[in-house]
Structure formats: C-alpha cells, structure tokens
Design a protein around this motif. Structure first.
Motif, PDB file in Angstrom:
ATOM      1  N   HIS A 100       0.900  -1.078   0.034  1.00 41.65           N
ATOM      2  CA  HIS A 100       0.041  -0.160  -0.159  1.00 41.65           C
ATOM      3  C   HIS A 100       0.763   1.192   0.205  1.00 41.65           C
ATOM      4  O   HIS A 100       2.117   1.283   0.484  1.00 41.65           O
ATOM      5  CB  HIS A 100      -0.854   0.132   1.112  1.00 41.65           C
ATOM      6  N   PRO A 101       0.437   2.401  -0.492  1.00 43.53           N
ATOM      7  CA  PRO A 101       1.268   3.524  -0.668  1.00 43.53           C
ATOM      8  C   PRO A 101       1.519   4.102   0.838  1.00 43.53           C
ATOM      9  O   PRO A 101       0.668   3.787   2.006  1.00 43.53           O
ATOM     10  CB  PRO A 101       0.248   4.498  -1.436  1.00 43.53           C
ATOM     11  N   ASP A 102       2.815   4.481   0.889  1.00 43.53           N
ATOM     12  CA  ASP A 102       3.133   5.142   2.092  1.00 43.53           C
ATOM     13  C   ASP A 102       2.408   6.598   2.145  1.00 43.53           C
ATOM     14  O   ASP A 102       3.132   7.459   1.334  1.00 43.53           O
ATOM     15  CB  ASP A 102       4.627   5.191   2.410  1.00 43.53           C
ATOM     16  N   SER A 104       2.911   9.142   4.679  1.00 48.03           N
ATOM     17  CA  SER A 104       3.466   9.689   5.845  1.00 48.03           C
ATOM     18  C   SER A 104       4.051  10.914   5.257  1.00 48.03           C
ATOM     19  O   SER A 104       4.581  10.961   3.888  1.00 48.03           O
ATOM     20  CB  SER A 104       4.454   8.674   6.669  1.00 48.03           C
ATOM     21  N   SER A 107       7.094  11.024   2.066  1.00 44.20           N
ATOM     22  CA  SER A 107       7.244   9.941   1.450  1.00 44.20           C
ATOM     23  C   SER A 107       7.222  10.154  -0.097  1.00 44.20           C
ATOM     24  O   SER A 107       6.321  10.915  -0.495  1.00 44.20           O
ATOM     25  CB  SER A 107       6.053   8.836   1.777  1.00 44.20           C
ATOM     26  N   ASP A 109       5.850   8.442  -2.351  1.00 42.47           N
ATOM     27  CA  ASP A 109       4.637   7.729  -2.798  1.00 42.47           C
ATOM     28  C   ASP A 109       3.396   9.050  -2.854  1.00 42.47           C
ATOM     29  O   ASP A 109       2.655   9.000  -3.686  1.00 42.47           O
ATOM     30  CB  ASP A 109       3.874   7.142  -1.913  1.00 42.47           C
TER      31      ASP A 109
END
Length: 158
Positions: A100-102, A104, A107, A109
């Motif tokens: 799953h994408p990060d 935070s 990131s 992503d």
C-alpha cells in the motif's frame, strides 16, 4: 462483515475458476469492509482480485463501484469481468502487486499520488447515478444528510 470464500455457492466458485483457469489459491484481503467477499484468486492462467456481494447494500455499493471504475478507466485497477449468479454479484479486477502507498509526510509515494489526483481533477465526473445508502444507514453516516442531494459536475475541489 466479510465472509469466507467457501460461503459462495458452488456455481459461483466454479464460474470464477473457469475465468482463471482453475483455482490454485484464494487469499482473503486483509482489510476493508466493502464487499462480503474480497480475495485474491490465483489460477493457472490469471491472478485477479475478486469482490462479491449478495446483500442489498453490498450489491448496490459494488454496482456503483463497478460503474465508477469503468467511467474513470486508467486510475483504478481494470475490471476484467463481472457476472451475476445465484444471487451474487461478482467482480474480477486486475490484481496489483506491491505494498500500500506510504502516505506519511515526505514519502515519495505522495508525488505519485499528487500526479494521480491532478489527473482525476481533469477527468469529467462519471455520468453514473450516485450511490445512496438506505434511509436507515444514511442517518449514521456523518454529513450524509447535507451532501446527499449534491450532484458533482467536476472532480475539482471548490
């Protein structure tokens, strides 16, 4: 509430097996609560993410997801097939491997997400009826009463 793959009628499981070249393995999704069945199904010829619903709210929600996914092609995983059998709506979608994408702060992503969001903002709103939960559940969804009559004309925030 999620059900086990074996909760599907034999005819439904056989129809999925036919589409993936026989079922080698079934791996339930670790999260989410949208469909009664949500699993990665691995066959000899294909690996797909399968969602299935038989309850009224789940079927309506899955129909909406199916319509919107087709309308905004290119962003969500592609719908490979769908069918109805024995009171179940079953959808097979492209299975995406990876984490799953990060989301935070900082990131990498987030940059990919920003590009996707920009593209979605430039995509006309799908011309499909909006999903509306039944009267009983609408009162439990915060803000639903205020927004249920809104008809989006754009995916751009105002």
């Amino acid at each position: 509430m999620r059900s086990e793959w074996t909760a599907l009628p034999d005819a439904v499981r056989a129809a999925v097996a036919e589409r993936v070249g026989g079922i080698i393995g079934v791996y339930p999704a670790p999260g989410g609560n949208h469909a009664e069945i949500a699993s990665t199904v691995i066959g000899s010829t294909d690996k797909v993410f399968v969602k299935a619903a038989s309850a009224d709210l789940g079927v309506r929600s899955l129909r909406y997801e199916l319509a919107v996914t087709k309308a905004i092609d290119g962003y969500p995983p592609a719908i490979l097939w769908h069918f109805e059998s024995d009171g179940w709506l079953v959808v097979g979608a492209e299975r995406l491997d990876g984490p799953h994408p990060d989301l935070s702060p900082g990131s990498p992503d987030l940059d990919v997400l920003a590009v996707a969001m920009k593209g979605l903002q430039e995509t006309p709103a799908p011309g499909v009826p909006l999903f509306t939960p039944g009267a009983g559940s609408a009162s439990r969804i915060r803000g639903w009463t205020a927004t249920r009559s809104c008809t989006p004309t754009s995916t751009r925030p105002t």
